[in-house]
Design a protein around this motif. Sequence first.
Motif, PDB file in Angstrom:
ATOM      1  N   GLN A   1      -6.600  -6.787   3.660  1.00  0.00           N
ATOM      2  CA  GLN A   1      -6.412  -6.849   5.109  1.00  0.00           C
ATOM      3  C   GLN A   1      -5.298  -5.896   5.533  1.00  0.00           C
ATOM      4  O   GLN A   1      -4.385  -6.266   6.264  1.00  0.00           O
ATOM      5  CB  GLN A   1      -6.082  -8.288   5.553  1.00  0.00           C
ATOM      6  CG  GLN A   1      -7.247  -9.252   5.440  1.00  0.00           C
ATOM      7  CD  GLN A   1      -7.430  -9.774   4.023  1.00  0.00           C
ATOM      8  OE1 GLN A   1      -6.471 -10.115   3.354  1.00  0.00           O
ATOM      9  NE2 GLN A   1      -8.663  -9.814   3.552  1.00  0.00           N
TER      10      GLN A   1
ATOM     11  N   GLY B   1       0.933  -2.528   5.884  1.00  0.00           N
ATOM     12  CA  GLY B   1       0.639  -1.120   5.654  1.00  0.00           C
ATOM     13  C   GLY B   1       0.788  -0.735   4.196  1.00  0.00           C
ATOM     14  O   GLY B   1       1.110  -1.562   3.345  1.00  0.00           O
TER      15      GLY B   1
ATOM     16  N   THR C   1      -1.790  -7.559   2.839  1.00  0.00           N
ATOM     17  CA  THR C   1      -1.693  -7.317   4.279  1.00  0.00           C
ATOM     18  C   THR C   1      -0.624  -6.263   4.557  1.00  0.00           C
ATOM     19  O   THR C   1       0.140  -5.889   3.673  1.00  0.00           O
ATOM     20  CB  THR C   1      -1.312  -8.618   5.019  1.00  0.00           C
ATOM     21  OG1 THR C   1      -0.079  -9.103   4.494  1.00  0.00           O
ATOM     22  CG2 THR C   1      -2.398  -9.672   4.862  1.00  0.00           C
TER      23      THR C   1
ATOM     24  N   ASP D   1      -3.499  -2.605   7.349  1.00  0.00           N
ATOM     25  CA  ASP D   1      -3.613  -1.937   8.642  1.00  0.00           C
ATOM     26  C   ASP D   1      -2.669  -0.747   8.666  1.00  0.00           C
ATOM     27  O   ASP D   1      -1.885  -0.541   7.755  1.00  0.00           O
ATOM     28  CB  ASP D   1      -3.311  -2.899   9.800  1.00  0.00           C
ATOM     29  CG  ASP D   1      -1.953  -3.558   9.679  1.00  0.00           C
ATOM     30  OD1 ASP D   1      -1.038  -2.947   9.078  1.00  0.00           O
ATOM     31  OD2 ASP D   1      -1.800  -4.678  10.170  1.00  0.00           O
ATOM     32  N   GLY D   2      -2.778   0.052   9.699  1.00  0.00           N
ATOM     33  CA  GLY D   2      -1.924   1.229   9.818  1.00  0.00           C
ATOM     34  C   GLY D   2      -2.513   2.401   9.072  1.00  0.00           C
ATOM     35  O   GLY D   2      -3.690   2.439   8.760  1.00  0.00           O
ATOM     36  N   SER D   3      -1.678   3.357   8.788  1.00  0.00           N
ATOM     37  CA  SER D   3      -2.125   4.538   8.050  1.00  0.00           C
ATOM     38  C   SER D   3      -1.350   4.608   6.742  1.00  0.00           C
ATOM     39  O   SER D   3      -0.385   3.895   6.539  1.00  0.00           O
ATOM     40  CB  SER D   3      -1.911   5.808   8.873  1.00  0.00           C
ATOM     41  OG  SER D   3      -0.545   5.953   9.165  1.00  0.00           O
TER      42      SER D   3
ATOM     43  N   ARG E   1      -6.687   6.684   6.324  1.00  0.00           N
ATOM     44  CA  ARG E   1      -6.533   5.635   7.324  1.00  0.00           C
ATOM     45  C   ARG E   1      -6.934   4.314   6.689  1.00  0.00           C
ATOM     46  O   ARG E   1      -7.854   4.257   5.901  1.00  0.00           O
ATOM     47  CB  ARG E   1      -7.455   5.869   8.526  1.00  0.00           C
ATOM     48  CG  ARG E   1      -7.289   7.172   9.254  1.00  0.00           C
ATOM     49  CD  ARG E   1      -6.050   7.261  10.051  1.00  0.00           C
ATOM     50  NE  ARG E   1      -5.827   6.124  10.882  1.00  0.00           N
ATOM     51  CZ  ARG E   1      -5.304   6.191  12.083  1.00  0.00           C
ATOM     52  NH1 ARG E   1      -5.008   7.339  12.582  1.00  0.00           N
ATOM     53  NH2 ARG E   1      -5.049   5.113  12.762  1.00  0.00           N
ATOM     54  N   CYS E   2      -6.236   3.280   7.039  1.00  0.00           N
ATOM     55  CA  CYS E   2      -6.627   1.939   6.608  1.00  0.00           C
ATOM     56  C   CYS E   2      -7.388   1.327   7.772  1.00  0.00           C
ATOM     57  O   CYS E   2      -6.798   1.079   8.816  1.00  0.00           O
ATOM     58  CB  CYS E   2      -5.412   1.073   6.294  1.00  0.00           C
ATOM     59  SG  CYS E   2      -4.452   1.682   4.916  1.00  0.00           S
ATOM     60  N   CYS E   3      -8.646   1.136   7.604  1.00  0.00           N
ATOM     61  CA  CYS E   3      -9.403   0.539   8.696  1.00  0.00           C
ATOM     62  C   CYS E   3     -10.555  -0.258   8.105  1.00  0.00           C
ATOM     63  O   CYS E   3     -10.938  -0.052   6.962  1.00  0.00           O
ATOM     64  CB  CYS E   3      -9.927   1.601   9.646  1.00  0.00           C
ATOM     65  SG  CYS E   3     -10.992   2.822   8.862  1.00  0.00           S
ATOM     66  N   CYS E   4     -11.100  -1.139   8.866  1.00  0.00           N
ATOM     67  CA  CYS E   4     -12.242  -1.949   8.432  1.00  0.00           C
ATOM     68  C   CYS E   4     -11.958  -2.643   7.100  1.00  0.00           C
ATOM     69  O   CYS E   4     -12.851  -2.814   6.283  1.00  0.00           O
ATOM     70  CB  CYS E   4     -13.504  -1.114   8.317  1.00  0.00           C
ATOM     71  SG  CYS E   4     -13.911  -0.229   9.829  1.00  0.00           S
ATOM     72  N   ASN E   5     -10.695  -3.007   6.853  1.00  0.00           N
ATOM     73  CA  ASN E   5     -10.297  -3.668   5.609  1.00  0.00           C
ATOM     74  C   ASN E   5     -10.653  -2.855   4.373  1.00  0.00           C
ATOM     75  O   ASN E   5     -10.877  -3.391   3.309  1.00  0.00           O
ATOM     76  CB  ASN E   5     -10.905  -5.065   5.495  1.00  0.00           C
ATOM     77  CG  ASN E   5     -10.357  -5.966   6.557  1.00  0.00           C
ATOM     78  OD1 ASN E   5      -9.210  -5.819   6.974  1.00  0.00           O
ATOM     79  ND2 ASN E   5     -11.153  -6.894   7.007  1.00  0.00           N
TER      80      ASN E   5
END
Length: 177
Positions: A133, A116, A114, A135-137, A158-162
């Motif tokens: 899981q 960043g 979890t 998040d962030g960049s 980018r960290c997105c959509c897990n």
Amino acid sequence: MLGATNVTGTVPCELFENHELRSLMISVNPLEGSLPACVLESTTLEELYMSRLPLTGDLPDSFSPDSQLRVWYAINKDPVSGDAAGPGFTGSIPSSLSNVAHLAFVELSHHQLTGGVPQLPARMRMAEFQSNQLDGSIACEWRPLAGLARYMCQCKCRCCCNRAVFVLQSQFGVASS
């Protein structure tokens, strides 16, 4: 090499007292417990392969500034069945990862990490963190790469959509998906 040899118990710190140990493969073994800090504290280890292990818990934030680690491969998924090897690591990606100046490849996919992604070392060529899981960049710091005519000058990570895949390609700049 101790990969797929049915080594049991916990990861023994005694392995890392051997200052000539450069590469360690402990993948696909029924080891238990969490990853001890001594593994990441090693100043001589250059390659660490520890995939498909049923280890759990937070990753220790114990990378040494003198670390020689170039490859850290710890995917938590069976490539044939697609099943997770166990619950995987939890917590955040160690912030001391940014201390590992020689690190070029890191694979920490299919865990339960979890937060960043810390600043990645300038020599990073591939970092993969899929199915966590996060998040962030991804914090990026680009510098001219030794021996290459091109600069790594973009950061489209980018960290997105897990899912976060971060691949540096020397001829084409930065690609992410």
